[in-house]
Design a protein around this motif. Structure first.
Motif, PDB file in Angstrom:
ATOM      1  N   LYS A  29      -6.505  14.022   2.870  1.00  0.00           N
ATOM      2  CA  LYS A  29      -5.876  13.459   1.282  1.00  0.00           C
ATOM      3  C   LYS A  29      -5.375  13.959   0.311  1.00  0.00           C
ATOM      4  O   LYS A  29      -6.084  15.438  -0.201  1.00  0.00           O
ATOM      5  N   LEU A 161     -10.931  15.210   5.374  1.00  0.00           N
ATOM      6  CA  LEU A 161     -12.503  13.887   5.294  1.00  0.00           C
ATOM      7  C   LEU A 161     -12.113  13.330   6.802  1.00  0.00           C
ATOM      8  O   LEU A 161     -11.213  13.311   7.895  1.00  0.00           O
ATOM      9  N   ASN A 164     -13.486   7.241   8.206  1.00  0.00           N
ATOM     10  CA  ASN A 164     -13.783   6.209   8.258  1.00  0.00           C
ATOM     11  C   ASN A 164     -13.621   4.933   8.336  1.00  0.00           C
ATOM     12  O   ASN A 164     -12.659   5.029   7.711  1.00  0.00           O
ATOM     13  N   THR A 165     -14.237   3.448   8.636  1.00  0.00           N
ATOM     14  CA  THR A 165     -13.267   2.428   8.424  1.00  0.00           C
ATOM     15  C   THR A 165     -13.384   2.255   6.835  1.00  0.00           C
ATOM     16  O   THR A 165     -12.029   1.576   6.377  1.00  0.00           O
ATOM     17  N   ARG A 166     -13.507   2.865   5.851  1.00  0.00           N
ATOM     18  CA  ARG A 166     -13.119   2.059   4.417  1.00  0.00           C
ATOM     19  C   ARG A 166     -12.009   3.160   4.157  1.00  0.00           C
ATOM     20  O   ARG A 166     -11.205   2.617   3.499  1.00  0.00           O
ATOM     21  N   CYS A 169      -8.841   1.340   6.703  1.00  0.00           N
ATOM     22  CA  CYS A 169      -8.675   0.568   5.510  1.00  0.00           C
ATOM     23  C   CYS A 169      -7.577   0.559   4.233  1.00  0.00           C
ATOM     24  O   CYS A 169      -6.782   0.064   3.328  1.00  0.00           O
ATOM     25  N   MET A 185      -9.647  -4.313   1.346  1.00  0.00           N
ATOM     26  CA  MET A 185     -11.268  -4.076   1.272  1.00  0.00           C
ATOM     27  C   MET A 185     -12.046  -4.901   1.226  1.00  0.00           C
ATOM     28  O   MET A 185     -12.863  -4.946   2.260  1.00  0.00           O
ATOM     29  N   ASP A 186     -12.049  -5.647   0.332  1.00  0.00           N
ATOM     30  CA  ASP A 186     -13.123  -6.208  -0.440  1.00  0.00           C
ATOM     31  C   ASP A 186     -13.184  -7.564   0.725  1.00  0.00           C
ATOM     32  O   ASP A 186     -14.457  -8.148   0.671  1.00  0.00           O
ATOM     33  N   LEU A 188     -12.141  -7.254   4.265  1.00  0.00           N
ATOM     34  CA  LEU A 188     -12.719  -6.720   5.216  1.00  0.00           C
ATOM     35  C   LEU A 188     -14.792  -6.531   4.935  1.00  0.00           C
ATOM     36  O   LEU A 188     -15.209  -7.062   6.063  1.00  0.00           O
ATOM     37  N   ALA A 189     -14.551  -6.268   3.638  1.00  0.00           N
ATOM     38  CA  ALA A 189     -15.879  -6.233   3.161  1.00  0.00           C
ATOM     39  C   ALA A 189     -16.862  -7.864   3.704  1.00  0.00           C
ATOM     40  O   ALA A 189     -18.393  -7.656   3.939  1.00  0.00           O
ATOM     41  N   GLN A 190     -16.534  -8.319   3.397  1.00  0.00           N
ATOM     42  CA  GLN A 190     -16.895 -10.151   3.339  1.00  0.00           C
ATOM     43  C   GLN A 190     -17.422 -10.485   4.492  1.00  0.00           C
ATOM     44  O   GLN A 190     -17.837 -10.708   5.046  1.00  0.00           O
ATOM     45  N   GLU A 219     -18.808   0.226  13.715  1.00  0.00           N
ATOM     46  CA  GLU A 219     -18.416   1.182  12.869  1.00  0.00           C
ATOM     47  C   GLU A 219     -20.315   0.500  12.451  1.00  0.00           C
ATOM     48  O   GLU A 219     -21.763   1.332  12.299  1.00  0.00           O
ATOM     49  N   ARG A 220     -20.363  -0.396  12.509  1.00  0.00           N
ATOM     50  CA  ARG A 220     -21.689  -1.440  11.123  1.00  0.00           C
ATOM     51  C   ARG A 220     -22.988  -2.050  12.497  1.00  0.00           C
ATOM     52  O   ARG A 220     -23.888  -2.065  12.653  1.00  0.00           O
ATOM     53  N   LEU A 419     -10.101  -8.668  -7.051  1.00  0.00           N
ATOM     54  CA  LEU A 419     -10.349  -7.261  -6.903  1.00  0.00           C
ATOM     55  C   LEU A 419      -9.604  -7.547  -7.726  1.00  0.00           C
ATOM     56  O   LEU A 419      -7.874  -6.861  -7.966  1.00  0.00           O
TER      57      LEU A 419
END
Lengths: 453, 342
Positions: A29, A161, A164-166, A169, A185-186, A188-190, A219-220, A419
């Motif tokens: 990154k 890094l 991960n999913t975050r 995404c 992302m929001d 996917l979060a929902q 992952e979850r 968002l």
């Protein structure tokens, strides 16, 4: 229901993945640039027009910062803050400032020379400031902004890094949102939250977003519980799952289910599993395929077996030093082994699905969601959530209308999330100038025990 | 019972969600002999014990459904002791803090434990939540609820003012969540609580001034990737809309007047209902009644599949997702940051 295999013991899992290792998938990154690479020694990569090898990263903690010097990575401490290079002199506004190229006395060659000579990032910026005719006339805020911009351009510092999913995404949403069906992302979060995706749940996912949703679910789940990935074609396309580098135990719980097998699933109710019947020739994957990630591992084992077996019987018939014949034989036995494994996994998946105790159904695909959800809802246990995602409100509304007709759900909700990001700086706080125009739509609902009408 | 793992049948001491209809749910704790009064009449707990979750249960004047309590259903129906975080924000927090099984999370203040339930769900079975609340009774209530919901193994509730006394935790957390009026007082201690290998932090504040001060504090303490976001949800009401075509002359032979007494003539959008009572189930699809009406009216020159909806001489009908009235405009700002290893 078969229990999932015992996951790695907790401590092992925690410590083994905090240091950068060869073979890892790693995210590099640099400011807003986020790219993913596989760490391979003695192999150069390109990032932001700079070429270097990743060897220098191995052994350090994820989250470490590096600079590139002479094609190699060197770990550094945190990057300097903008405020550190600002002097006391500043202006009040830009009424007398003219935007001219000649404002900067250093040329591009001068800067490149400094970089080659190994000048540190902070030194380069300080030199640029000294050689700028307008810098001291800028306001403090303008100076900060200017330094930030120069840093991004000239200071080759980046962070390594763990994917991960975050981060995946974020990366895909910025670079190739179409590949993830524009799931923000929001959204996917929902999906994950409303689906109550957590350890010990069995989740059925229809995913044509490069595996983003399957990856997020894995992952979850943390290795506890099973995932059924419904996909078009013979093989699932899910590069994101590969990037996320899950341990084998997680992947052992991931079953692939091609769309073209769904009808046979429906017709198989009451039948016992039949390995042979399923392996009709056209549904056989080719060698080296990523169908089930257990395929490669298991197939290598059975490959060596069949190879030795094959060679001993071959010796009488053929000249077994003939490399072409041997290769062809090896390929055929790999294909056979794959074929058998594929059928076995598919049967297992069917058997599990037919128990009708899926805990969550998620649909996130480019296909019309209505036939998918009305067909697959049968395999979901009562009082469980379903989530349907589409980029298009109309598709979600259509699924909603059909499901209401069937009457097997309650607690419907059609929604979208909004968002907005903010720039938070003293006396310069405001929402960001640009924002996402849309992140897709969701239908969520809860299954009920279907009454016999 | 346990929010941690689904089970099939209702048992005594379970918390269940009663679903009566759209926006009409209640969370109750099952106790032998108890009765819960609903708009459809009395619901005897004994009648529910032993039923399968998801079943329909009949009451004197109607029926309802028994649903398994997920953290989301709990959030929508829990007793408020404080203002709570709703699922929209909870989802973003869980996602941005990289929650997953095995994660260790530190939270303050516990409040009504809305977010806490979600966090625990996401990090079990090998993660842990350390949650801090400065109000004694609220801390106790949260502890009781976790016990009722089978989550005690995964959470430690501490009655403490972390702004004054700190978390007293070091190098344990993968993520920290702060929902405090003065978060910068707790941020230094939060930094200490995070693991040396790094972690994520989130501060939730309703006011922009609090956000500004928190961000300054994060930056001073060496946090990076400081980012403030806001997420709002917009729900859609799906219904078929009939827009009548206007008359351009006094000659009434060409088109029919719109259907009288149609549901959609009314301005009252509350007509939309998912009520499960036997007498008022309403379906949004009015295809059948439209067809009857339009058989007599002249169908305009449209293809079998019209561009968006269906057009007749009298009407333009289509299915729409409508957002009318009010929607949540602000809950709080979510500020996230990363602590990298040294």
């Amino acid at each position: 229901m078969a229990t999932s295999s015992e996951p790695m013991c907790v401590d092992e899992r925690k410590t083994s993945n905090v240091t950068i290792k060869e073979g890892d998938q790693a995210i590099l990154k640099k400011g807003k640039t986020v790219r993913i690479f596989q760490i391979r020694k003695n192999r150069d990569i390109w990032l932001d027009k700079i070429k270097f090898s990743l060897d220098g990263a191995v052994g350090h903690y994820y989250g470490s910062t590096f600079v590139v010097k002479n094609g190699h990575m060197h770990k550094v401490q945190k990057t300097f803050k903008e405020a550190e290079v600002l002097g006391p002199e500043k202006g009040t506004d830009n009424r007398d400032l003219h935007d001219l190229d000649s404002n900067q006395k250093l040329s591009r060659e001068d800067i490149e020379k400094m970089k080659k000579e190994g000048a540190k990032g902070q030194e380069i910026i300080e030199q640029l400031i000294e050689n700028s005719t307008t810098f001291k006339g800028k306001t403090e805020y303008a100076q900060e902004k200017w330094v930030k911009k120069k840093k991004q351009k000239h200071v080759a510092e980046f962070t390594v890094l763990k994917p991960n999913t975050r981060l995946m995404c974020q990366m895909y949403h910025e670079k190739s949102p179409a590949k993830i069906l524009n799931i923000r992302m929001d959204t996917l979060a929902q999906i994950l939250t409303y689906g109550n995706v957590h350890a010990f749940t069995n989740v059925a996912v229809v995913d044509t977003c490069s595996g983003l949703v399957v990856g997020a679910v894995l992952e979850r789940l943390g290795g506890y519980g099973k995932v059924f990935h419904f996909h078009p074609g013979e093989r699932p396309v899910r590069p994101i799952v590969d990037n996320l580098n899950f341990p084998q135990e997680f992947l052992d719980n991931l079953y692939n289910f091609p769309f073209c097998e769904i009808n046979s699933l429906k017709s198989e109710e009451g039948k016992s599993d039949d390995v042979i019947d399923n392996s009709h020739g056209d549904s056989v994957p080719s060698e080296g395929d990523s169908l089930s990630d257990t395929t490669v591992k298991q197939c290598t084992d059975s490959n060596t077996e069949t190879n030795t077996g094959g060679e001993s019987t071959e010796s009488q018939d053929k000249d077994n030093t003939d490399p072409v014949a041997r290769k062809r034989k090896a390929e055929m036995s790999t294909r056979e082994a794959n074929k058998i494994l594929y059928s076995k996994r598919l049967s297992e998946a069917k058997e599990l699905l037919l128990k009708r105790n899926i805990d969550c159904l998620i649909i996130a695909s480019k296909f019309n969601p209505t036939p998918l959800v009305t067909t697959l809802i049968e395999y979901v246990a009562p009082s469980r959530p379903i989530v349907v995602y589409s980029q298009y409100k109309e598709a979600v509304m259509d699924a909603y209308a059909y499901l209401r007709e069937i009457g097997c759900l309650v607690n419907y909700r059609v929604s979208e999330t909004w968002l907005r990001e903010y720039q938070i700086l003293p006396m310069r706080t405001h929402p960001e100038i640009q924002m996402s125009a849309g992140g897709g739509y969701l239908l969520t609902a809860t299954t009920i025990v279907k009454e016999q009408k | 019972m346990s929010l941690a793992k689904y089970h099939d049948k209702v048992k005594e001491n379970d918390t269940v969600i009663l679903y009566l209809g759209y926006d009409n749910m209640h969370a109750i704790k099952i106790k032998k002999g108890s009765v819960f009064q609903t708009r459809y009449g009395a619901l005897r707990h004994n009648d529910i014990i032993g039923t399968t979750y998801g079943s329909r249960v009949h009451c004197p004047k109607g029926y309802l459904y028994i649903l398994y309590p997920t953290p989301e259903l709990w959030t929508s129906n829990l007793p408020h002791r404080t203002q709570i975080l709703y699922t929209t924000d909870i989802s973003v927090v869980s996602f941005q803090l990289d929650l997953k099984p095995g994660a260790v999370v530190v939270e303050s203040g516990t409040g009504s434990a809305s977010l806490s339930h979600s966090i625990i769900r996401s990090i079990l079975p090998d993660g842990h939540l350390y949650t801090f609340e400065f109000h004694k009774e609220r801390a106790q209530k949260a502890e009781e609820e976790f016990k009722d919901h089978g989550l005690s193994d995964y959470v430690t509730v501490t009655h403490k003012d972390v702004c004054q006394f700190g978390f007293d935790l070091e190098d344990v957390a993968d993520a920290v969540f702060l929902d405090l009026p003065v978060p910068w007082d707790a941020i230094p201690s939060a930094k200490k609580a995070l693991k040396k290998q790094g972690g994520r932090i989130c501060s939730f504040s309703p006011c922009i001034e609090q956000v500004q001060k928190s961000c300054t504090c994060f930056a001073e303490l060496g946090f990076e990737e400081i980012s403030t976001k806001e997420c709002l949800v917009r729900n859609f009401d799906v219904r078929t809309i009939n827009l009548p075509n206007p008359e351009f002359s006094r000659d009434k032979t060409k088109s029919q007047p719109p259907k009288k007494g149609s549901r959609f003539d009314r301005d009252d959008m509350d007509a939309y209902s998912e009520e499960t009572a036997e007498n008022s189930a309403q379906c949004d699809i009015v295809e059948s009644s439209d067809t009857k009406e339009n058989k007599t009216s002249e169908v305009l020159d449209t293809p079998a599949w019209d561009y968006i909806g269906r057009k007749t001489a009298a009407n333009f009908s289509f299915k729409a997702g409508i957002s009318l009235g009010r929607m949540p405009g602000h809950t709080g700002y979510l500020t996230f940051a990363t602590l990298y290893p040294l």
